[in-house]
Design a protein around this motif. Structure first.
Motif, PDB file in Angstrom:
ATOM      1  N   TYR A 233      28.525  23.539 -50.660  1.00  0.00           N
ATOM      2  CA  TYR A 233      28.182  23.789 -52.068  1.00  0.00           C
ATOM      3  C   TYR A 233      28.778  25.101 -52.552  1.00  0.00           C
ATOM      4  CZ  TYR A 233      24.606  27.365 -51.130  1.00  0.00           C
ATOM      5  OH  TYR A 233      23.957  28.521 -50.780  1.00  0.00           O
ATOM      6  N   LEU A 234      28.971  26.061 -51.650  1.00  0.00           N
ATOM      7  CA  LEU A 234      29.535  27.346 -52.065  1.00  0.00           C
ATOM      8  C   LEU A 234      30.951  27.193 -52.607  1.00  0.00           C
ATOM      9  CD1 LEU A 234      28.356  29.678 -49.145  1.00  0.00           C
ATOM     10  CD2 LEU A 234      27.376  29.515 -51.449  1.00  0.00           C
ATOM     11  N   ARG A 235      31.677  26.212 -52.117  1.00  0.00           N
ATOM     12  CA  ARG A 235      33.069  26.051 -52.521  1.00  0.00           C
ATOM     13  C   ARG A 235      33.201  25.542 -53.947  1.00  0.00           C
ATOM     14  NH1 ARG A 235      33.187  24.626 -46.983  1.00  0.00           N
ATOM     15  NH2 ARG A 235      33.240  22.371 -47.320  1.00  0.00           N
ATOM     16  N   THR A 236      32.079  25.137 -54.564  1.00  0.00           N
ATOM     17  CA  THR A 236      32.098  24.726 -55.975  1.00  0.00           C
ATOM     18  C   THR A 236      31.808  25.896 -56.909  1.00  0.00           C
ATOM     19  OG1 THR A 236      29.731  24.144 -56.093  1.00  0.00           O
ATOM     20  CG2 THR A 236      31.237  22.468 -55.242  1.00  0.00           C
ATOM     21  N   ILE A 237      31.478  27.057 -56.368  1.00  0.00           N
ATOM     22  CA  ILE A 237      31.172  28.245 -57.184  1.00  0.00           C
ATOM     23  C   ILE A 237      32.457  29.062 -57.289  1.00  0.00           C
ATOM     24  CG2 ILE A 237      29.772  30.341 -57.360  1.00  0.00           C
ATOM     25  CD1 ILE A 237      27.609  28.868 -55.740  1.00  0.00           C
TER      26      ILE A 237
ATOM     27  N   ARG B 257      33.530  33.702 -46.633  1.00  0.00           N
ATOM     28  CA  ARG B 257      34.439  32.697 -46.089  1.00  0.00           C
ATOM     29  C   ARG B 257      34.413  31.402 -46.895  1.00  0.00           C
ATOM     30  NH1 ARG B 257      34.048  31.226 -39.806  1.00  0.00           N
ATOM     31  NH2 ARG B 257      32.071  30.329 -40.486  1.00  0.00           N
ATOM     32  N   ASN B 258      33.315  31.135 -47.605  1.00  0.00           N
ATOM     33  CA  ASN B 258      33.182  29.844 -48.289  1.00  0.00           C
ATOM     34  C   ASN B 258      33.255  29.920 -49.806  1.00  0.00           C
ATOM     35  OD1 ASN B 258      32.453  27.647 -46.140  1.00  0.00           O
ATOM     36  ND2 ASN B 258      31.344  29.487 -45.533  1.00  0.00           N
ATOM     37  N   LEU B 259      32.938  31.048 -50.415  1.00  0.00           N
ATOM     38  CA  LEU B 259      33.125  31.185 -51.862  1.00  0.00           C
ATOM     39  C   LEU B 259      34.616  31.393 -52.118  1.00  0.00           C
ATOM     40  CD1 LEU B 259      30.078  33.519 -52.566  1.00  0.00           C
ATOM     41  CD2 LEU B 259      30.387  31.237 -53.552  1.00  0.00           C
ATOM     42  N   PRO B 260      35.231  30.592 -52.977  1.00  0.00           N
ATOM     43  CA  PRO B 260      36.695  30.603 -53.091  1.00  0.00           C
ATOM     44  C   PRO B 260      37.289  31.894 -53.642  1.00  0.00           C
ATOM     45  CG  PRO B 260      35.780  28.564 -53.978  1.00  0.00           C
ATOM     46  CD  PRO B 260      34.629  29.488 -53.744  1.00  0.00           C
TER      47      PRO B 260
ATOM     48  N   SER C 210      40.904  42.072 -64.408  1.00  0.00           N
ATOM     49  CA  SER C 210      41.085  40.772 -65.047  1.00  0.00           C
ATOM     50  C   SER C 210      40.618  39.686 -64.102  1.00  0.00           C
ATOM     51  CB  SER C 210      42.556  40.549 -65.398  1.00  0.00           C
ATOM     52  OG  SER C 210      42.990  41.526 -66.322  1.00  0.00           O
ATOM     53  N   CYS C 211      40.034  38.630 -64.691  1.00  0.00           N
ATOM     54  CA  CYS C 211      39.551  37.533 -63.873  1.00  0.00           C
ATOM     55  C   CYS C 211      40.716  36.790 -63.252  1.00  0.00           C
ATOM     56  CB  CYS C 211      38.712  36.569 -64.706  1.00  0.00           C
ATOM     57  SG  CYS C 211      37.137  37.261 -65.202  1.00  0.00           S
ATOM     58  N   HIS C 212      40.536  36.358 -62.016  1.00  0.00           N
ATOM     59  CA  HIS C 212      41.515  35.502 -61.364  1.00  0.00           C
ATOM     60  C   HIS C 212      40.763  34.332 -60.757  1.00  0.00           C
ATOM     61  CE1 HIS C 212      44.756  33.971 -58.946  1.00  0.00           C
ATOM     62  NE2 HIS C 212      44.018  34.069 -57.868  1.00  0.00           N
ATOM     63  N   HIS C 213      41.053  33.157 -61.246  1.00  0.00           N
ATOM     64  CA  HIS C 213      40.387  31.968 -60.730  1.00  0.00           C
ATOM     65  C   HIS C 213      41.368  31.171 -59.899  1.00  0.00           C
ATOM     66  CE1 HIS C 213      36.875  32.634 -63.204  1.00  0.00           C
ATOM     67  NE2 HIS C 213      37.645  32.753 -64.264  1.00  0.00           N
ATOM     68  N   VAL C 214      40.893  30.584 -58.832  1.00  0.00           N
ATOM     69  CA  VAL C 214      41.765  29.775 -57.984  1.00  0.00           C
ATOM     70  C   VAL C 214      41.929  28.368 -58.530  1.00  0.00           C
ATOM     71  CG1 VAL C 214      41.179  31.061 -55.926  1.00  0.00           C
ATOM     72  CG2 VAL C 214      39.798  29.096 -56.555  1.00  0.00           C
ATOM     73  N   ASP C 215      41.144  28.012 -59.517  1.00  0.00           N
ATOM     74  CA  ASP C 215      41.194  26.672 -60.083  1.00  0.00           C
ATOM     75  C   ASP C 215      41.569  26.788 -61.557  1.00  0.00           C
ATOM     76  OD1 ASP C 215      40.556  24.259 -61.341  1.00  0.00           O
ATOM     77  OD2 ASP C 215      39.061  23.768 -59.827  1.00  0.00           O
TER      78      ASP C 215
END
Length: 303
Positions: A224-228, A253-256, A289-294
């Protein structure tokens, strides 16, 4: 909505306690800081049994220099009305309803210990509401529950002492004890203090924590952490007796999109033991600045 006008000159020691009705329950909060900085307000969620007077003024005023800071008591906590919640997800939903009642569209969230459980669920259950996430001395659902046995007598004590806080929150060196005594003095400087939380709050939050410890999946407990996807700041001391420090690693390790900080010679409350270092690191995190992996998520959550 508020009973008193906010002032740019307010501080942790002077800002008044305000009240707002959320779903028929009167909740207490305090709000002050730099509203002209162009940053979302930062909502702080407190530890087991803790209320608005359990934060470090040097920490909250340091944060307020660059943004508005909002302290908040959930249902039944200290000066807030209502029955205390027995599930973390309900506490997170209450925090979301509180933020929306204030008319805010987006916030940054800082959660400490049990407040970190709530902050994680707030970002998970209400992603559009949270821009950035800060997790201090906390862990994920299904994390390592191996706290030291002495925690079970010190943490629920009806009137916690300085020695309890020293053991639970700080490191073991002479310098750590000196920092604890300085924190203890700062924490009691405010004249208008909240009443202590009731024994029912402790019982409800223990029940909530026991449910939080269960794994959502045995095969992949942290999926579930990988969806945050929010940028996330994680902090702990190298020796946390309440929520083992390894849980911070599980989070990172699990939060992207997470950054992990482990402070030496510190315990559960590294931010209280090293407030200057903490503010230095937080200024960098909240200001960048925000950086999102998605990419699709970035479109949904502009910074």
């Amino acid at each position: 909505m508020t009973t008193l006008a906010q002032s740019a000159a307010d501080t942790h020691l002077t800002t008044p306690t305000r009240f707002v009705d959320v779903d028929g329950v009167r909740l207490a909060y305090r709000r002050w800081g730099n509203a002209a900085a162009g940053q979302p307000p930062l909502l702080l969620l407190q530890h087991f049994r803790g209320g608005m007077d359990h934060w470090d003024p040097s920490m909250t005023d340091g944060l307020a220099a660059g943004r508005e800071v909002i302290l908040y008591n959930g249902r039944g906590i200290a000066s807030s009305a209502g029955a205390p919640r027995t599930r973390i997800e309900d506490m997170a939903d209450d925090a979301a309803a509180f933020v929306r009642t204030l008319g805010l569209q987006q916030i940054d969230v800082l959660g400490f210990s049990l407040g970190g459980f709530q902050a994680l669920d707030l970002a998970w259950r209400h992603p559009q509401l949270v821009r950035k996430l800060m997790l201090l001395g906390t862990g994920p659902r299904g994390g390592n529950p191996d706290m030291e046995p002495q925690v079970l007598t010190a943490a629920p004590r009806p009137v916690p002492t300085f020695e309890d806080f020293l053991y639970l929150f700080f490191g073991r060196s002479a310098q750590a004890e000196q920092a604890a005594r300085a924190f203890w003095q700062r924490r009691h400087e405010r004249a208008e203090q909240d009443p202590p939380s009731s024994p029912q709050v402790a019982q409800a939050q223990i029940e909530a924590t026991m449910h939080y410890l269960a794994r959502l999946s045995e095969d992949d407990p942290f999926a579930y952490l990988r969806t945050i996807r929010q940028p996330t700041f994680i902090l702990n001391g190298v020796h946390d007796v309440m929520i083992p420090t390894v849980n911070s690693f599980y989070l990172a390790r699990n939060l992207p999109n997470a950054q992990l900080f482990i402070y030496p010679d510190c315990g559960h409350a590294a931010q209280f033991q090293c407030p200057r270092r903490f503010l230095y690191h937080v200024d960098g995190f909240l200001g960048e600045s925000c950086h999102h992996v998605d990419a699709s998520f970035e479109k949904a959550l502009p910074c």
